[in-house]
Scaffold this motif. Structure first.
Motif, PDB file in Angstrom:
ATOM      1  N   ARG A   8       0.742  -1.240   0.072  1.00 11.99           N
ATOM      2  CA  ARG A   8      -0.215   0.128  -0.164  1.00 11.99           C
ATOM      3  C   ARG A   8       0.813   1.025   0.005  1.00 11.99           C
ATOM      4  O   ARG A   8       1.898   1.085   0.209  1.00 11.99           O
ATOM      5  CB  ARG A   8      -0.422   0.246   1.508  1.00 11.99           C
ATOM      6  CG  ARG A   8      -1.910  -1.217   1.498  1.00 11.99           C
ATOM      7  CD  ARG A   8      -2.834  -0.779  -0.005  1.00 11.99           C
ATOM      8  NE  ARG A   8      -3.857  -2.494   0.035  1.00 11.99           N
ATOM      9  CZ  ARG A   8      -3.958  -2.781  -0.810  1.00 11.99           C
ATOM     10  NH1 ARG A   8      -2.459  -3.498  -1.448  1.00 11.99           N
ATOM     11  NH2 ARG A   8      -4.991  -3.944  -0.090  1.00 11.99           N
ATOM     12  N   ASP A  50      -4.050   2.959  -1.296  1.00 15.07           N
ATOM     13  CA  ASP A  50      -4.437   1.898  -2.067  1.00 15.07           C
ATOM     14  C   ASP A  50      -2.860   1.166  -3.097  1.00 15.07           C
ATOM     15  O   ASP A  50      -2.096   2.256  -2.209  1.00 15.07           O
ATOM     16  CB  ASP A  50      -4.919   2.373  -2.791  1.00 15.07           C
ATOM     17  CG  ASP A  50      -6.318   0.925  -4.049  1.00 15.07           C
ATOM     18  OD1 ASP A  50      -5.700  -0.189  -3.977  1.00 15.07           O
ATOM     19  OD2 ASP A  50      -7.498   1.162  -3.319  1.00 15.07           O
ATOM     20  N   THR A  51      -3.162   0.897  -3.685  1.00 13.71           N
ATOM     21  CA  THR A  51      -1.544  -0.061  -4.690  1.00 13.71           C
ATOM     22  C   THR A  51      -1.028   1.245  -5.346  1.00 13.71           C
ATOM     23  O   THR A  51      -1.852   2.329  -5.521  1.00 13.71           O
ATOM     24  CB  THR A  51      -2.488  -1.034  -4.888  1.00 13.71           C
ATOM     25  OG1 THR A  51      -2.704  -0.460  -6.474  1.00 13.71           O
ATOM     26  CG2 THR A  51      -2.974  -2.099  -4.764  1.00 13.71           C
ATOM     27  N   HIS A  54      -3.089   1.813  -8.934  1.00  6.59           N
ATOM     28  CA  HIS A  54      -4.034   3.059  -8.250  1.00  6.59           C
ATOM     29  C   HIS A  54      -4.116   3.852  -8.012  1.00  6.59           C
ATOM     30  O   HIS A  54      -4.978   5.193  -8.193  1.00  6.59           O
ATOM     31  CB  HIS A  54      -5.155   2.033  -6.973  1.00  6.59           C
ATOM     32  CG  HIS A  54      -6.515   2.487  -6.728  1.00  6.59           C
ATOM     33  ND1 HIS A  54      -7.381   2.214  -5.652  1.00  6.59           N
ATOM     34  CD2 HIS A  54      -8.076   3.404  -8.263  1.00  6.59           C
ATOM     35  CE1 HIS A  54      -8.460   2.640  -6.120  1.00  6.59           C
ATOM     36  NE2 HIS A  54      -8.870   3.321  -7.271  1.00  6.59           N
TER      37      HIS A  54
END
Length: 89
Positions: A8, A50-51, A54
């Motif tokens: 993340r 988030d990633t 993303h």
């Protein structure tokens, strides 16, 4: 499974947000899972965790509104399952 990680990154972004554009920005936030951290008469500050991929897509979508400031943590990760990360693997 070996070499599977949960990763993340945190992004905080301040965008221009005139009154007539706020609902559009709120819709984008709702769809992407971003949280509104602060709002003024002219700006909105959003947080998204988030990633990496993303966050890059979110940045592309929000950029046309006018990014005033943006900070990102860089990616952090942990191995999935009961195994632990070992740098010597």
């Amino acid at each position: 499974e070996a070499n599977e990680y949960l990763a993340r990154e945190l992004m905080i972004v301040k965008v221009s947000a005139a009154a007539n554009r706020r609902s559009e920005i709120m819709t984008i936030a709702d769809i992407t899972g971003a949280k509104v951290m602060d709002i003024t008469l002219t700006t909105m500050t959003l947080e998204l965790c988030d990633t990496y991929a993303h966050l890059c897509r979110f940045e592309e979508v929000i950029a046309p509104y006018g990014i005033i400031e943006m900070v990102r943590t860089g990616t952090i990760a942990i191995e999935k399952g009961s195994d632990t990360f070992n740098a010597s693997k």
